[in-house]
Design an enzyme around this catalytic site. Structure first.
Site, PDB file in Angstrom:
ATOM      1  N   LYS A 163       0.839  -1.203   0.000  1.00  0.00           N
ATOM      2  CA  LYS A 163       0.000   0.000   0.000  1.00  0.00           C
ATOM      3  C   LYS A 163       0.873   1.252   0.000  1.00  0.00           C
ATOM      4  O   LYS A 163       0.604   2.215  -0.720  1.00  0.00           O
ATOM      5  CB  LYS A 163      -0.940  -0.023   1.222  1.00  0.00           C
ATOM      6  CG  LYS A 163      -2.023  -1.098   1.126  1.00  0.00           C
ATOM      7  CD  LYS A 163      -2.783  -1.294   2.441  1.00  0.00           C
ATOM      8  CE  LYS A 163      -3.750  -2.480   2.306  1.00  0.00           C
ATOM      9  NZ  LYS A 163      -4.500  -2.778   3.552  1.00  0.00           N
ATOM     10  N   GLN A 175      -4.227  -1.517   9.899  1.00  0.00           N
ATOM     11  CA  GLN A 175      -4.202  -2.843   9.279  1.00  0.00           C
ATOM     12  C   GLN A 175      -4.752  -3.886  10.242  1.00  0.00           C
ATOM     13  O   GLN A 175      -4.369  -3.936  11.414  1.00  0.00           O
ATOM     14  CB  GLN A 175      -2.772  -3.199   8.844  1.00  0.00           C
ATOM     15  CG  GLN A 175      -2.658  -4.491   8.076  1.00  0.00           C
ATOM     16  CD  GLN A 175      -3.313  -4.440   6.685  1.00  0.00           C
ATOM     17  OE1 GLN A 175      -3.495  -3.370   6.109  1.00  0.00           O
ATOM     18  NE2 GLN A 175      -3.662  -5.597   6.150  1.00  0.00           N
ATOM     19  N   ASP A 214     -11.018   2.885   4.610  1.00  0.00           N
ATOM     20  CA  ASP A 214     -11.299   1.446   4.575  1.00  0.00           C
ATOM     21  C   ASP A 214     -12.808   1.178   4.639  1.00  0.00           C
ATOM     22  O   ASP A 214     -13.245   0.043   4.447  1.00  0.00           O
ATOM     23  CB  ASP A 214     -10.654   0.774   5.800  1.00  0.00           C
ATOM     24  CG  ASP A 214      -9.466  -0.076   5.436  1.00  0.00           C
ATOM     25  OD1 ASP A 214      -9.350  -0.456   4.267  1.00  0.00           O
ATOM     26  OD2 ASP A 214      -8.668  -0.365   6.344  1.00  0.00           O
TER      27      ASP A 214
END
Ligand code: GUN
Length: 284
Positions: A50, A94, A117
């Site tokens: 990412k 994450q 997200d």
């Protein structure tokens, strides 16, 4: 029949090129803040990818690596700092978090406007109500792959196997909002083979290699395989028995190179979208 391979890598590359151009048109670059807690090797790989893509697109990228034994207060402090940072438009913690740390709780600390997200309760609720703001990256990537393959979902029977907040639930909402008739299956579903066999679109997001047998696939169906499973010999495999499924389906995503690269491209798109909004620029 031999299925068309839906090349997520190629589509993600094209989308990323367009995002790079749009990012350069903003007064300041989009900013992505990433929080990685612990040493999980897979998480480290995902986060590194990412970061590489964010930098390649000219985004500002800040990564906070915290030790696995970090307290909730420490993590909350880092998320609060990113929430308050005017140069940061998108925040990602994450998942999964290491032992005992509650990912759901931590996710809720992210400002909804920076929730690239799409995992906060506010983002999930807006999507469930059919008025999405920031949509989870993997589900959004799946819809883009289907669009690219010119699959009109109108009236199709779709099955989603898996009910995670990251993939299964949101992708079921998106398919339903595109006018598919959606059946959501999970590990306790009784007749998975029968339901898959009646479906025009199959989205497999269980995380078990070969959980969906190729023989179950209805001839001509479109198969989206979200699973990324490391086999004993070190290779990666999806949730669907690819060889047989590819003989029956009209289109299928490979693993790797299907859904995975699209997840990262959609994270960049969400970050650009959040940034444009925060900079008072039109959001497509
Ligand atoms: N872990 C696996 N996929 C994802 C993702 O898309 N977002 C976050 N935050 N964690 C993940």
């Amino acid at each position: 029949m031999s299925a068309r391979i839906l090349d997520g890598r190629a589509l993600a590359r094209r989308l990323n090129q367009a995002l790079k151009i749009r990012a350069a048109e903003l007064p300041r670059p989009p900013g992505l803040g990433v929080v990685l807690v612990g040493e999980d090797p897979a998480s480290r790989v995902y986060v590194r990818r990412k970061g590489i893509v964010a930098e390649r697109l000219g985004f500002l990228h800040r990564q906070h690596d915290l030790p696995a034994d970090s307290s909730l207060e420490r993590i909350q402090g880092v998320v609060a700092e990113l929430n308050d940072d005017p140069a940061i438009d998108g925040i990602l913690v994450q998942l999964p978090l290491p032992g005992g740390l509650d990912g759901r709780l931590v996710t809720e600390w992210i400002e909804p406007d920076k929730d690239v997200d799409g995992l906060t309760t506010i983002s999930a609720g807006l999507l469930a109500q059919g008025r999405p703001h920031l949509i989870p990256c993997t589900p959004l990537g799946i819809l883009r792959l289907l669009e690219e393959a010119e699959v009109s979902l109108e009236g199709l029977d779709a099955v989603v196997i898996g009910r995670s907040n990251l993939v299964g639930r949101p992708v079921a909402h998106l398919l339903e909002q595109a006018n598919a008739t959606v059946t959501q299956c999970h590990s306790r579903t009784r007749d998975l083979a029968g339901i898959v066999g009646r479906s025009d679109v199959v989205v497999a997001a269980l995380g078990h290699p070969g959980a969906v047998e190729g023989e179950w696939i209805r001839p001509g169906a479109v198969v989206i395989d979200v699973g990324v499973n490391r086999l004993e010999d070190g290779t990666l495999a999806g949730d669907v028995g690819f060889e047989v499924a590819a003989q029956r389906a009209s289109a299928i995503t490979p693993v790797p190179g299907g859904v995975g690269p699209m997840t990262i491209a959609m994270l960049m798109e969400n970050t650009l979208r959040a940034s444009a909004q925060r900079q008072g620029r039109p959001v497509d």
